[in-house]
Design a protein around this motif. Structure first.
Motif, PDB file in Angstrom:
ATOM      1  N   HIS A  47       0.842  -1.202   0.000  1.00  0.00           N
ATOM      2  CA  HIS A  47       0.000   0.000   0.000  1.00  0.00           C
ATOM      3  C   HIS A  47       0.877   1.252   0.000  1.00  0.00           C
ATOM      4  CE1 HIS A  47      -3.926  -1.971   1.217  1.00  0.00           C
ATOM      5  NE2 HIS A  47      -3.055  -2.943   1.443  1.00  0.00           N
ATOM      6  N   TYR A  75       1.627  -3.733   4.100  1.00  0.00           N
ATOM      7  CA  TYR A  75       1.529  -4.808   3.115  1.00  0.00           C
ATOM      8  C   TYR A  75       0.379  -5.763   3.410  1.00  0.00           C
ATOM      9  CZ  TYR A  75       3.597  -7.870   6.653  1.00  0.00           C
ATOM     10  OH  TYR A  75       3.817  -8.590   7.802  1.00  0.00           O
ATOM     11  N   THR A 136      -7.352  -5.017   0.732  1.00  0.00           N
ATOM     12  CA  THR A 136      -6.074  -5.216   0.063  1.00  0.00           C
ATOM     13  C   THR A 136      -5.860  -4.139  -0.996  1.00  0.00           C
ATOM     14  OG1 THR A 136      -7.011  -6.631  -1.660  1.00  0.00           O
ATOM     15  CG2 THR A 136      -6.298  -7.716   0.398  1.00  0.00           C
ATOM     16  N   VAL A 137      -4.627  -4.033  -1.470  1.00  0.00           N
ATOM     17  CA  VAL A 137      -4.327  -3.092  -2.560  1.00  0.00           C
ATOM     18  C   VAL A 137      -5.201  -3.411  -3.763  1.00  0.00           C
ATOM     19  CG1 VAL A 137      -2.569  -2.321  -4.194  1.00  0.00           C
ATOM     20  CG2 VAL A 137      -1.938  -2.751  -1.818  1.00  0.00           C
ATOM     21  N   GLN A 141      -8.008  -0.805  -5.390  1.00  0.00           N
ATOM     22  CA  GLN A 141      -7.893  -0.338  -6.775  1.00  0.00           C
ATOM     23  C   GLN A 141      -9.078  -0.784  -7.622  1.00  0.00           C
ATOM     24  OE1 GLN A 141      -3.963  -1.874  -7.676  1.00  0.00           O
ATOM     25  NE2 GLN A 141      -2.963   0.033  -7.046  1.00  0.00           N
ATOM     26  N   SER A 377       3.056   5.513  -2.742  1.00  0.00           N
ATOM     27  CA  SER A 377       1.660   5.165  -2.474  1.00  0.00           C
ATOM     28  C   SER A 377       1.108   4.409  -3.679  1.00  0.00           C
ATOM     29  CB  SER A 377       0.825   6.427  -2.229  1.00  0.00           C
ATOM     30  OG  SER A 377      -0.563   6.106  -2.224  1.00  0.00           O
ATOM     31  N   ALA A 378       0.395   3.325  -3.430  1.00  0.00           N
ATOM     32  CA  ALA A 378      -0.189   2.532  -4.519  1.00  0.00           C
ATOM     33  C   ALA A 378      -1.421   3.196  -5.109  1.00  0.00           C
ATOM     34  CB  ALA A 378      -0.540   1.129  -4.006  1.00  0.00           C
ATOM     35  N   TYR A 379      -2.001   4.170  -4.405  1.00  0.00           N
ATOM     36  CA  TYR A 379      -3.209   4.841  -4.892  1.00  0.00           C
ATOM     37  C   TYR A 379      -3.187   6.303  -4.439  1.00  0.00           C
ATOM     38  CZ  TYR A 379      -4.043   2.376  -0.462  1.00  0.00           C
ATOM     39  OH  TYR A 379      -3.905   1.813   0.787  1.00  0.00           O
TER      40      TYR A 379
END
Length: 419
Positions: A47, A75, A136-137, A141, A377-379
């Motif tokens: 994340h 994670y 979760t990631v 998403q 950052s994943a988002y």
């Protein structure tokens, strides 16, 4: 298993190669997806992630604290899987970056030896807050994607009947046609068990029994405390740090401060952090930490045998608004933690004053804040509230598809208003 989980590594750096490490991290930061060393975006479980160099501290010509490389992630999944994922997706980068640390097993070492290095240097306990539980990631998403897809369907809706029922029926008809639409298991929230309740009660009774002597010691300690004043160096530091802020909807902070000397303050700090960790798990587990709804994840970590307190946070909005929310909504909790560290504004009875002195508090935070060399950052386009809203829209879609005959008109309207 609660998700996401926090991973923290703190490894001593070879001082003769510190400048090389900083140069590598600078290259990663300048080109996150095209650098030759490390790519967070290829790690599906992550994340948020960061690399931070903690400078060495000298006192009277002697090393008081060594230089460290701090590496942290939020994670999904198990720790072993997460560590193997890091190593296998970035083999050359792991060998290069962590090769600057004193006890890294070597560039030609096995995955197992490198996992052992990550575990050996990752034993620090984080006192941890999650803004979103068990998402979760991949789920975050995809739920954002589904919200956009169904929003586009609503924008194209041209029927004469715009009642909630008609709009619902239209979506129910269209959702099965969305590519790759899937459902996710519901979130499992931590429940307060009998053992935790008994432990809390016994601890409370014990504290009450020694309250008077502790209060006397605390007030004496507070009377002797010294606080920081804003200086020209603080102003320059603010300028340098601000250059790496407000690049997205989200921001980050890395903060490092010495704990006040003596067993009393260290024990008190551990107790307060444990209480905050408990509250974050069982009370503040719905996207709000004492009324603050902008924090994705935050953690406090005691390092150097409890002599320093390291703080990482990933949050929405500006640094100024973030600290302002702390002052307005969570000053008591913040004061309870950081009143046990050096330079913090004067407090009273552990929880009062302190962070309420807004200007001194913000100056103190800047003075103790350190640069984050690499942050991911994943988002980055999603706030905590965006994520929660997308999740509720997705759950509502499933409810409408599977059980729409049992949904009340009021609930249906409330759900549609989330778009």
């Amino acid at each position: 298993m609660l998700s996401p989980s926090p991973y923290n590594l703190l490894a001593e750096i070879d001082l003769q190669r510190k400048s090389e490490l900083l140069e590598v991290l600078c290259q990663i930061d300048k080109a996150p997806q095209t650098n030759s060393y490390f790519h967070f975006h290829v790690l599906p479980s992550v994340h948020f992630g960061r690399f931070v160099v903690l400078d060495e501290v000298m006192e009277n010509g002697q090393e008081k604290y060594p230089a460290y490389l701090a590496f942290s992630t939020n994670y999904d999944g198990t720790l072993d899987d997460h560590l193997r994922e890091i190593i296998q997706h970035n083999p050359a980068g792991v060998a290069t970056i962590f090769g600057f640390c004193k006890d890294f097993p070597g560039t030609e070492s096995t995955v197992a030896a490198q996992v052992a290095f990550f575990k050996r240097n990752g034993r620090l306990r984080p006192y941890f807050y999650r803004g979103n539980w068990n998402l979760t990631v991949d789920q975050i998403q995809k739920e954002d994607h589904y919200r956009k897809e169904t929003e586009a369907l609503l924008d194209a809706y041209e029927h004469a009947d715009h009642s909630a029922e008609a709009v619902r029926d239209f979506l129910v008809e269209q959702v099965p046609n969305l590519p790759d639409f899937q459902t996710f298991s519901p979130r499992e929230m931590p429940l307060l068990g009998l053992l935790q309740g008994l432990t809390l009660g016994i601890t409370g009774i014990f504290l009450l029994s020694i309250l008077l002597p502790l209060t006397v010691i605390l007030r004496l300690s507070e009377w002797l405390d010294r606080e920081i004043n804003k200086t020209d160096s603080t102003q320059k530091k603010t300028y340098d740090l601000a250059n790496k802020e407000d690049l997205f909807l989200q921001n980050q902070i890395t903060h490092l401060v010495e704990v006040k000397k003596g067993w009393f303050r260290r024990r008190l700090l551990k107790f307060v952090l444990s209480g905050l960790d408990w509250l974050s798990r069982y009370i503040f587990n719905k996207g709000s930490l004492g009324g603050i709804t902008s924090i994705h994840y935050a953690r406090w970590i005691l390092i150097d045998k409890g002599r320093r307190l390291l703080f990482f946070s990933n949050f929405d909005g500006s640094w100024e608004s973030y600290l302002g929310e702390f002052v307005d909504r969570a000053a008591v909790g913040l004061t309870g933690v950081w009143s046990n560290t050096k330079g913090f504004p004067k407090t009273k009875f552990l929880l009062f004053k302190g962070a309420r002195d807004e200007q001194r508090f913000k100056a103190w935070v800047r003075e103790q804040q350190i640069p984050t060399q690499v942050w991911y950052s994943a988002y980055p386009h999603l706030t905590v509230q965006n994520i929660r809203n997308n999740h509720e829209i997705h759950n509502g879609l499933i409810d409408q598809v599977e059980e729409h005959k049992n949904i009340s008109p009021k609930a249906m309207n409330e759900w549609l208003e989330k778009y």
